[in-house]
Structure formats: structure tokens, C-alpha cells
Design an enzyme around this catalytic site. Sequence first.
Site, mmCIF file in Angstrom:
data_model
loop_
_atom_site.group_PDB
_atom_site.id
_atom_site.type_symbol
_atom_site.label_atom_id
_atom_site.label_comp_id
_atom_site.label_asym_id
_atom_site.label_seq_id
_atom_site.Cartn_x
_atom_site.Cartn_y
_atom_site.Cartn_z
ATOM 1 N N CYS A 22 88.372 -20.297 -22.678
ATOM 2 C CA CYS A 22 88.229 -19.807 -21.299
ATOM 3 C C CYS A 22 87.796 -18.347 -21.187
ATOM 4 O O CYS A 22 87.557 -17.867 -20.080
ATOM 5 C CB CYS A 22 89.543 -20.001 -20.550
ATOM 6 S SG CYS A 22 90.221 -21.639 -20.766
ATOM 7 N N HIS A 32 92.898 -14.621 -13.565
ATOM 8 C CA HIS A 32 92.525 -15.819 -14.319
ATOM 9 C C HIS A 32 93.221 -17.045 -13.727
ATOM 10 O O HIS A 32 92.669 -18.147 -13.739
ATOM 11 C CB HIS A 32 92.907 -15.663 -15.794
ATOM 12 C CG HIS A 32 92.605 -16.878 -16.603
ATOM 13 N ND1 HIS A 32 91.318 -17.261 -16.907
ATOM 14 C CD2 HIS A 32 93.417 -17.841 -17.146
ATOM 15 C CE1 HIS A 32 91.342 -18.387 -17.602
ATOM 16 N NE2 HIS A 32 92.601 -18.757 -17.753
ATOM 17 N N GLU A 38 100.646 -14.085 -16.101
ATOM 18 C CA GLU A 38 99.620 -13.140 -15.639
ATOM 19 C C GLU A 38 100.200 -12.199 -14.581
ATOM 20 O O GLU A 38 99.896 -10.996 -14.588
ATOM 21 C CB GLU A 38 98.409 -13.886 -15.057
ATOM 22 C CG GLU A 38 97.300 -12.901 -14.642
ATOM 23 C CD GLU A 38 95.997 -13.587 -14.271
ATOM 24 O OE1 GLU A 38 95.960 -14.833 -14.219
ATOM 25 O OE2 GLU A 38 95.006 -12.856 -14.028
ATOM 26 N N LYS A 74 89.747 -19.690 -8.413
ATOM 27 C CA LYS A 74 89.821 -21.050 -8.980
ATOM 28 C C LYS A 74 90.456 -22.014 -7.979
ATOM 29 O O LYS A 74 90.317 -23.235 -8.127
ATOM 30 C CB LYS A 74 90.632 -21.050 -10.280
ATOM 31 C CG LYS A 74 89.915 -20.414 -11.463
ATOM 32 C CD LYS A 74 90.678 -20.627 -12.760
ATOM 33 C CE LYS A 74 89.963 -20.015 -13.965
ATOM 34 N NZ LYS A 74 90.123 -18.542 -14.040
ATOM 35 N N HIS A 101 88.344 -24.663 -12.598
ATOM 36 C CA HIS A 101 88.262 -23.896 -13.843
ATOM 37 C C HIS A 101 87.012 -24.336 -14.610
ATOM 38 O O HIS A 101 86.942 -25.445 -15.123
ATOM 39 C CB HIS A 101 89.520 -24.138 -14.665
ATOM 40 C CG HIS A 101 89.679 -23.210 -15.823
ATOM 41 N ND1 HIS A 101 88.680 -22.340 -16.235
ATOM 42 C CD2 HIS A 101 90.735 -22.990 -16.655
ATOM 43 C CE1 HIS A 101 89.112 -21.640 -17.273
ATOM 44 N NE2 HIS A 101 90.345 -22.006 -17.546
ATOM 45 N N PHE A 120 93.218 -20.385 -24.234
ATOM 46 C CA PHE A 120 93.948 -21.047 -25.312
ATOM 47 C C PHE A 120 93.627 -20.314 -26.608
ATOM 48 O O PHE A 120 92.498 -19.843 -26.808
ATOM 49 C CB PHE A 120 93.484 -22.494 -25.457
ATOM 50 C CG PHE A 120 94.126 -23.451 -24.482
ATOM 51 C CD1 PHE A 120 95.181 -23.080 -23.679
ATOM 52 C CD2 PHE A 120 93.658 -24.760 -24.390
ATOM 53 C CE1 PHE A 120 95.761 -23.976 -22.790
ATOM 54 C CE2 PHE A 120 94.228 -25.662 -23.509
ATOM 55 C CZ PHE A 120 95.286 -25.272 -22.716
#
Lengths: 414, 79
Positions: A163, A302, A313, A334, A339, A399
Site C-alpha cells: 500500500c 491512510h 494511525e 478512502k 483502497h 503490510f
Amino acid sequence: MPLRRTFITGIGVVSPHGDNLDEVFDRVFAGESSVRKVPIEANGSRCDMLLSPVDFEPGHLIPKMSGRFMARATKMAVVAAHHALEASGLLVSGAGPAEAGIYLGCGLGGSDELQAHYERFLADPPRRLRAASTPMIMASGPASHISMQYGITGPTMTYSIACVSSAVAIGEAFRAIRHGYLDTALAGGTEAQLNAGALAGWRELSVLASEHTTGAEASSRPFDAQRTGLVLGEGSIILVLESEDAARARGAEPLAEIVGYGVSSDAYNLTEPSSDGQTRAMRLALEDASVAGERIGYVNAHATGTLLGDRVEAEAIRNTFGSHADKLAVSSTKSVHGHLIGAASALETALTVRMLQTGRIAPTANLTDPDPECDLDCVPLVGREAPGLEYALTNSFAFGGSNATLVLRKVLAS
Amino acid sequence: MKSFDFLVTLLVEEFGVNADELVPDASPAGLGLDSLSTMEMVRELEDEFGIKFSTEQVNFSTLGEAAALADELIEAKGL
């Protein structure tokens, strides 16, 4: 050599909200969701999945001969590059600037062709395989095809870092220009993995959102207590980056300036995020930009709509900004576009550029029941006028514990 | 000639080649086909008629030559 200023002078989008950035931003600002239920068929059965797909038809922009050897992510990237070059004024007789670099992010490469190849290979009896499958599947295919189609001969780089792929692509292109290695770069990302095989993998991770009681379009709910997970999208977004001198020499109108880039690794867990690593990326980006945290007015989070991701976050933003976190506007777009994985950061950078240009901050849609553990001003539901907005951050976390943050600055009238 | 007719339809519809250029003497390179495109064209031909070009046979220089080879392989298969 002194550090050179780097401007964004063109943006091309192939996104779930369309391919006209002004219209895309207006729809995102209005909180209009592109999420819907899409029928997916595999193994003789069919199910509806919540996705944010692109209604994509490359038309005349991709010749039939070369299109035959492009996976979907590549076709989207070639079209986005066309739009970006055209918007910047650098597309001349179908060609781009020969000495430019290409810096692209892509998570899963030609995953549609990978699935088709395995289906043919594993069929009983096996079906004929394509000679072109391997070069169509490779993650660097999109950047290579952009180079070939537009005659661009500088470095062709592909970053596949889940990502954060396109944030790193933009950040590395920014560094290359800033330090004098390049005058011009196409930078961004592309992703097209809304096929049955890839989606099945995501479903097994148990991170995908289920349909909200008020409808599919309300299912991506970052920072909301009713969140159930993320919604996958697809698309390609490419920015033209130029040194100040190069842009000035041709009279190009800059859209925004990139002033900082920070990147870090958690060294912690394959799928669980760490606020320490995220905080470090944001601090490094601010340091790189030589900008005090107090000057940041907006953070494009994010935040994907997973409980752990949103909360970590929020904590990292508090750790980075201290008491200034109470004055920050933070939103996750998002909530309306889903995403886009390897293209997510590029889309969010493009939207943040429009926020700086227009002085309008897009909201976090579907935020009707704020999670008290994400105690920030998440711009719930309604976009906001912010005429004084000068600096903004965009966060991307992946990830594998990869983190990247970009700092953008509004172009001030001289 | 059925192989040649197949190649004409394939190259027009799937590869975007102009039909006017598709004469027996046309070379793959002259039609804009690189080595990968040529290989894919041969695979389509093989798949359509259930034949297999040998490595040497793939080195044809014109469309007419490729079609003639394919017709021979089809005929041999029928024996």
C-alpha cells in the site's frame, strides 16, 4: 549542488470516480461514494463483492497491437500517463519528454493475466498458454509500456511495496529531481487486482468490509465505530514532477510543490501496524521539508477502515503533532474511493493537491459514529472550506510495516 | 488457403493490422509484428487447427509462407 524545488505540473487519473481530476475531486468533496456491489464469478459460482471499480475503456489511446500485450493495470497506467502528460503540456505529437524518468508503484502487477494464465495451465486438459503471459504479469510492465508508448528514455523504476508503493514512487522521484539526477519524472501508481483469485486471498485475510445497513456505498467507514474493514478499489494516477528550473523554463503552471518525504519500516509484524514506525515516517517527512508540525493544516490519512489500522494511525498522528493534533484536519478519502493499494497514495496525493489548490478539505464520508479511540478532527461527512491551507501531509502505510509520508505545499502567488 | 484467411481475420481483428497490408508477401516485421507478436500469431494458428510448428518452421519470412506451412501440417494431420 543545492537542493532543487520540485513541482507537480500535471496529473492524470483513471479512477473509480472518473478520469477528469476536477470532477473526481468535486465528487470526493461531496462525499459521493464509488463503492458498489460487483458480481464475481469463479469455480461455477457467483457472489457479490463490495468494490470500487473503474469503468475503463482505453479507446484510441492504446493501439490494438500493443494493447494485446498489456494487463489491465498497464492499460490504466498508459492512459493515466497520457492524461498527465497532456495536462502538463509535455505531450508533443504523442511523445513525452525523452529524458524524463518513470517512477511507478504497483502492488500485484498483471494479476488479471496471472489468473488467466493459471486457469489455462491448470485446466483439465490444459489449454493453450500465451507466449506473452510472463511479460504481461511482471510488476514493471506498466512503467515499461509507458516508456515505449511515449518515447521516454530515462530511468524506469517500479516499486512494489504493497500500500505504500506509489508514495515511495513519488517520494523517490521527488528525491531524484531534488538532488539533480533528473529534471522531469512521471510518478504515481497503478493497480488492477479486482479479479476472483486476488479477491479470494483478500477475503481470507478477513479485512474486507461487509455491506453497511444503509447500503453498499456506505460500507467504507474509516474512523467510524461501525467500520467492518476496507473496500478494494483499482485505478492509476500519475503525476508529472518537474524541477523549478525546468517548469519555469517552459512557463508551466505548477499545481503544488512537494517539499518533504519520509519513509520508515516497523520491523514488527507482517499485517499489524506500529505507531512508532508511522510516527517516524511523519517526523522524517517534516524534517525533510524543514517545516514545523504546527504549520501543517491537513493530513490525508491512510485510514482504510480497519479497527487496528485507524486507531494506530490516530495514535501516530498524536505522537507526531502533540497538542497541534487538536487543530489538524484529518480525513480519509478512502471512505468514498476505497483502497487502491499500489495506486492509493497517488490518488490521495492528487486529491490533496486539489485541496491545496482550492482551499477545500474533503471529508471522511460515512463518519456518523466516530470511534472515540480516534480522537481527532476527522472532518466528518461534510467537506470544509480552508482558504489558509498551505501545508498538507499524505500518509501511506503497508503490510510488512512499510511507512511513507509526503509533505505538499500550496503554490503561493508570487 | 484456409490458414491464410484465418491469419487475415486474426491480424485485423486482434492485432489491429490494416487489411490492405495483408498480402502473402508481407513480412511480420513489415506489418509491425515483433518476435513476441509473431509467436502469439503462431500460437493462435496452432490452436485453431490443432497443429504444431517446429522451432525451425517458426522462422518463416512471409505470411504466405506461414500459411503454406500451416496448410501442410493440417493436411499431414488428416492423413
